[in-house]
Design a protein around this motif. Structure first.
Motif, mmCIF file in Angstrom:
data_model
loop_
_atom_site.group_PDB
_atom_site.id
_atom_site.type_symbol
_atom_site.label_atom_id
_atom_site.label_comp_id
_atom_site.label_asym_id
_atom_site.label_seq_id
_atom_site.Cartn_x
_atom_site.Cartn_y
_atom_site.Cartn_z
ATOM 1 N N HIS A 33 0.825 -1.209 0.000
ATOM 2 C CA HIS A 33 0.000 0.000 0.000
ATOM 3 C C HIS A 33 0.862 1.263 0.000
ATOM 4 O O HIS A 33 0.456 2.301 0.540
ATOM 5 N N CYS A 34 2.037 1.150 -0.611
ATOM 6 C CA CYS A 34 2.913 2.301 -0.779
ATOM 7 C C CYS A 34 2.822 2.880 -2.180
ATOM 8 O O CYS A 34 3.499 3.883 -2.491
ATOM 9 N N ALA A 35 2.039 2.265 -3.034
ATOM 10 C CA ALA A 35 1.787 2.766 -4.384
ATOM 11 C C ALA A 35 0.331 2.501 -4.711
ATOM 12 O O ALA A 35 -0.219 1.464 -4.320
ATOM 13 N N PRO A 36 -0.333 3.420 -5.406
ATOM 14 C CA PRO A 36 -1.747 3.234 -5.722
ATOM 15 C C PRO A 36 -1.942 2.143 -6.766
ATOM 16 O O PRO A 36 -1.039 1.858 -7.571
ATOM 17 N N THR A 37 -3.124 1.546 -6.757
ATOM 18 C CA THR A 37 -3.453 0.568 -7.798
ATOM 19 C C THR A 37 -3.434 1.235 -9.161
ATOM 20 O O THR A 37 -2.989 0.641 -10.151
ATOM 21 N N TYR A 38 -3.924 2.494 -9.198
ATOM 22 C CA TYR A 38 -3.856 3.244 -10.455
ATOM 23 C C TYR A 38 -3.758 4.728 -10.139
ATOM 24 O O TYR A 38 -4.396 5.244 -9.222
ATOM 25 N N HIS A 39 -2.932 5.399 -10.922
ATOM 26 C CA HIS A 39 -2.809 6.853 -10.897
ATOM 27 C C HIS A 39 -2.242 7.259 -12.241
ATOM 28 O O HIS A 39 -1.380 6.562 -12.798
ATOM 29 N N LEU A 40 -2.724 8.381 -12.777
ATOM 30 C CA LEU A 40 -2.250 8.792 -14.098
ATOM 31 C C LEU A 40 -0.741 9.008 -14.123
ATOM 32 O O LEU A 40 -0.071 8.645 -15.097
ATOM 33 N N SER A 41 -0.202 9.594 -13.077
ATOM 34 C CA SER A 41 1.253 9.810 -13.052
ATOM 35 C C SER A 41 1.999 8.481 -13.005
ATOM 36 O O SER A 41 3.001 8.294 -13.701
ATOM 37 N N LEU A 42 1.512 7.540 -12.198
ATOM 38 C CA LEU A 42 2.161 6.229 -12.128
ATOM 39 C C LEU A 42 2.088 5.529 -13.485
ATOM 40 O O LEU A 42 3.068 4.910 -13.927
ATOM 41 N N ALA A 43 0.944 5.621 -14.155
ATOM 42 C CA ALA A 43 0.817 5.019 -15.482
ATOM 43 C C ALA A 43 1.801 5.647 -16.462
ATOM 44 O O ALA A 43 2.411 4.958 -17.299
ATOM 45 N N ASP A 44 1.985 6.961 -16.371
ATOM 46 C CA ASP A 44 2.944 7.672 -17.213
ATOM 47 C C ASP A 44 4.357 7.146 -16.962
ATOM 48 O O ASP A 44 5.118 6.869 -17.900
ATOM 49 N N TYR A 45 4.720 6.960 -15.691
ATOM 50 C CA TYR A 45 6.066 6.507 -15.359
ATOM 51 C C TYR A 45 6.283 5.052 -15.787
ATOM 52 O O TYR A 45 7.383 4.680 -16.219
ATOM 53 N N LEU A 46 5.247 4.232 -15.671
ATOM 54 C CA LEU A 46 5.367 2.851 -16.141
ATOM 55 C C LEU A 46 5.553 2.810 -17.660
ATOM 56 O O LEU A 46 6.349 2.020 -18.173
ATOM 57 N N ALA A 47 4.822 3.664 -18.363
ATOM 58 C CA ALA A 47 4.993 3.732 -19.819
ATOM 59 C C ALA A 47 6.404 4.187 -20.171
ATOM 60 O O ALA A 47 7.027 3.683 -21.113
ATOM 61 N N LYS A 48 6.921 5.142 -19.409
ATOM 62 C CA LYS A 48 8.282 5.626 -19.641
ATOM 63 C C LYS A 48 9.304 4.513 -19.397
ATOM 64 O O LYS A 48 10.250 4.336 -20.171
ATOM 65 N N GLY A 49 9.112 3.762 -18.316
ATOM 66 C CA GLY A 49 10.024 2.659 -18.029
ATOM 67 C C GLY A 49 9.995 1.601 -19.117
ATOM 68 O O GLY A 49 11.039 1.088 -19.535
ATOM 69 N N ALA A 50 8.787 1.275 -19.594
ATOM 70 C CA ALA A 50 8.665 0.297 -20.672
ATOM 71 C C ALA A 50 9.346 0.789 -21.938
ATOM 72 O O ALA A 50 10.067 0.030 -22.617
ATOM 73 N N GLN A 51 9.145 2.049 -22.272
ATOM 74 C CA GLN A 51 9.756 2.636 -23.461
ATOM 75 C C GLN A 51 11.274 2.600 -23.373
ATOM 76 O O GLN A 51 11.961 2.190 -24.321
ATOM 77 N N ARG A 52 11.816 2.982 -22.250
ATOM 78 C CA ARG A 52 13.273 3.006 -22.089
ATOM 79 C C ARG A 52 13.851 1.603 -22.014
ATOM 80 O O ARG A 52 15.011 1.392 -22.357
ATOM 81 N N GLY A 53 13.042 0.647 -21.563
ATOM 82 C CA GLY A 53 13.502 -0.731 -21.506
ATOM 83 C C GLY A 53 13.276 -1.491 -22.800
ATOM 84 O O GLY A 53 13.539 -2.699 -22.864
#
Length: 434
Positions: free
Chosen positions: A167-187
Motif C-alpha cells: 500500500h505504498c503505491a496506488p493501484t492506479y494513478h495517471l502519473s504512475l501510469a505515465d512513469y510505467l509507460a516511460k520505463g517500458a519505453q526506455r527498456g
C-alpha cells in the motif's frame, strides 16, 4: 547548556557582541529558510557556512535529528551536488540517513549523485531502499529514468507490484501510469508502453479519473527566469571555452519577437561536436546551478537551472553537406552555417548568421506564430529515426491535449495514431473540457 545557547555565546564572543539581537529559535527558523534563498542564488560558500552553523546548533534527542539539523545536512548535500562534488554529496547524505533514512528528497538526491558519479547500481539501491517506506510517486519517475535494459524494466515492474502490496503505491494513478509507460519505453518494451498509453487515454476519455488521481498542472514558463537561466548557461559554457548558440524556439523568439517565447516550455541551445559529452557534463555539473537529467542520447543533454527552467543543449554534428542534431526519435538537418553575434536580452549571443535559412528549414514560414507547433511532426527538416518512438510521442501528445480539453489537437493525434496502424484509442471520446 544547550547547543543553541552555547553556539550563541561563542558567536557573541567571536564577534564582540554584548547583547543577543535575535532569539536563537527565531534565528534557526530564519536560517533554515535562508538556505533555500542562498541555494537558488548559487551562493554556495555562504550556504555551506550557514548549513554548518545550523547543524552545530541543532539538537539530537533519542538518536533523532531535529528538523533544522535535517535541513542543514540536506542543503549542504545539495550545495555539494550542484558543484559536481559527488563524493561530498554522498558523505553528507550518509550523515543524514543515519538519523532519517527515509527522507524521499534526500534519497532522490543520493540517486542523482550516484548516477552522475557513474555508480548506477548505487542509484538503483537508493530507490529500492526508499519505495517500501514512502508513498511518493516521484520514486517511480526516478526509477523509470534509470531504466536502460529489459532486465531493469522487469525489475521496476516487480518493485511497483511489491509497493502496491505494501500500500505504498496506488493501484492506479495517471502519473504512475505515465512513469510505467516511460520505463517500458526506455527498456525497449514498446508493446507494454503502447498498452499503458491506450489504457490511460481510455480512462481519461471516459472521465473516470477523479482529480486526486490526476497529475498536477504544469507550471507556466517564466520569461524572467528563462532569461536568467540562458545568461547563466552561456557564462558557464563560455568560461570553459565552449561557444554556444541559440537554436529552435529560443532562436525564433530572439529573431522574430526580440524576446523569449511566452508559450515555450524550455530553452534550446547548440554546441559543436568538438565538445565531448563527458566534457559538457563536467562543465555543467560543476557550474553551481544546474541539475543534470538522465540522458537517452549523448547528443542532447537536458539540464534544469536552480530556478526551475529546463535547458536542452544539443550537440550539432557537422558533415560535409549537412549539420544535424537530435535524439533517439528524430534528427533535424540544416545546411552548413556560420555563426554571428546578436544582442538579445541585454547580452550578446551567437546565432546562425543566415538565420532566415535556418528558421525556414526548422519552421517553414517562421514569421507567422504557430502556438500548436510540434517540433517532431511540423519541422520541415525532421528525419524520423524510430517509428515506435513516434507512436509513443503521438500518445503522449494526445494525452496532454485531452487534459487541456483541446479538441482539434486531440483529433490530430488520434488521426496520426490511426495512420501508424494503432487501434483508435478514443472510440467513445466526448469533446468536453477536462
Amino acid at each position: 547548556m544547550s547547543k543553541v545557547v552555547a553556539w550563541t555565546k561563542r558567536t557573541q564572543a567571536a564577534f564582540g557582541i554584548s547583547k543577543v539581537l535575535i532569539e536563537p529559535q527565531r534565528w534557526l527558523a530564519s536560517g533554515a529558510q535562508k538556505c533555500e534563498r542562498l541555494l537558488t542564488q548559487a551562493r554556495h560558500q555562504e550556504l555551506q557556512l550557514l548549513c554548518q552553523r545550523l547543524y552545530q546548533a541543532s539538537s539530537i534527542r533519542q538518536k533523532q535529528l531535529d528538523k533544522t539539523g535535517q535541513k542543514a545536512l540536506f542543503y549542504l548535500a545539495k550545495s555539494h551536488y550542484y558543484q559536481g562534488d559527488w563524493e561530498q554529496t554522498a558523505a553528507t547524505l550518509d550523515r543524514l540517513f543515519h538519523y532519517e533514512p527515509w527522507l524521499a528528497d534526500a534519497r532522490y538526491l543520493a540517486a542523482d549523485s550516484a548516477r552522475l558519479a557513474g555508480d548506477k547500481a548505487a542509484a538503483w539501491q537508493h530507490l529500492e531502499q526508499l519505495y517500501p517506506h514512502s508513498k511518493r510517486l516521484k520514486t517511480w519517475l526516478y526509477m523509470a529514468e534509470l531504466v536502460q535494459t529489459p532486465g531493469e524494466w522487469a525489475a521496476m515492474q516487480g518493485y511497483v507490484r511489491h509497493a502496491q502490496q505494501l500500500h505504498c503505491a496506488p493501484t492506479y494513478h495517471l502519473s504512475l501510469a505515465d512513469y510505467l509507460a516511460k520505463g517500458a519505453q526506455r527498456g525497449g518494451d514498446f508493446a507494454q508502453a503502447t498498452q499503458q498509453w491506450q489504457d490511460t487515454l481510455a480512462r481519461v476519455s471516459a472521465q473516470r479519473m477523479p482529480r486526486s488521481l490526476r497529475p498536477p498542472r504544469r507550471v507556466d514558463f517564466s520569461v524572467v527566469n528563462a532569461s536568467e537561466a540562458l545568461k547563466d548557461v552561456k557564462n558557464a559554457l563560455e568560461s570553459a571555452g565552449i561557444p554556444m548558440f541559440l537554436v529552435s524556439g529560443t532562436l525564433l523568439g530572439c529573431v522574430r519577437n526580440g524576446g523569449l517565447l511566452g508559450h515555450d516550455h524550455d530553452i534550446d541551445i547548440g554546441i559543436w561536436d568538438d565538445v565531448s559529452p563527458e566534457r559538457l557534463i563536467e562543465v555543467t555539473s560543476q557550474a553551481g546551478m544546474f541539475h543534470l537529467l538522465p540522458q537517452r542520447h549523448k547528443g542532447c543533454l537536458r539540464v534544469k537551472h536552480l530556478n526551475g527552467i529546463a535547458i536542452d543543449i544539443f550537440t550539432h554534428y557537422r558533415e560535409p553537406t549537412t549539420y544535424w542534431h537530435g535524439g533517439v526519435k528524430v534528427r533535424w538537418h540544416n545546411v552548413p552555417f556560420e555563426l554571428a553575434s546578436r544582442k538579445f536580452l541585454g547580452q550578446h549571443y551567437l546565432i546562425p548568421a543566415d538565420f532566415d535559412t535556418y528558421l525556414t528549414e526548422n519552421y517553414g514560414d517562421w514569421r507567422v506564430a504557430q502556438h500548436t507547433f510540434d517540433s517532431t511532426l511540423d519541422t520541415p527538416n525532421a528525419e524520423i529515426l524510430c517509428e515506435r518512438e513516434l507512436v509513443i510521442h503521438a500518445y503522449q501528445q494526445c494525452y496532454r491535449a485531452m487534459l487541456k480539453g483541446r479538441a482539434p489537437l486531440i483529433e490530430r493525434y488520434r488521426k496520426l495514431l490511426t495512420e501508424l496502424n494503432q487501434t483508435d484509442p478514443l472510440p467513445a471520446f466526448r469533446h468536453t473540457n477536462m
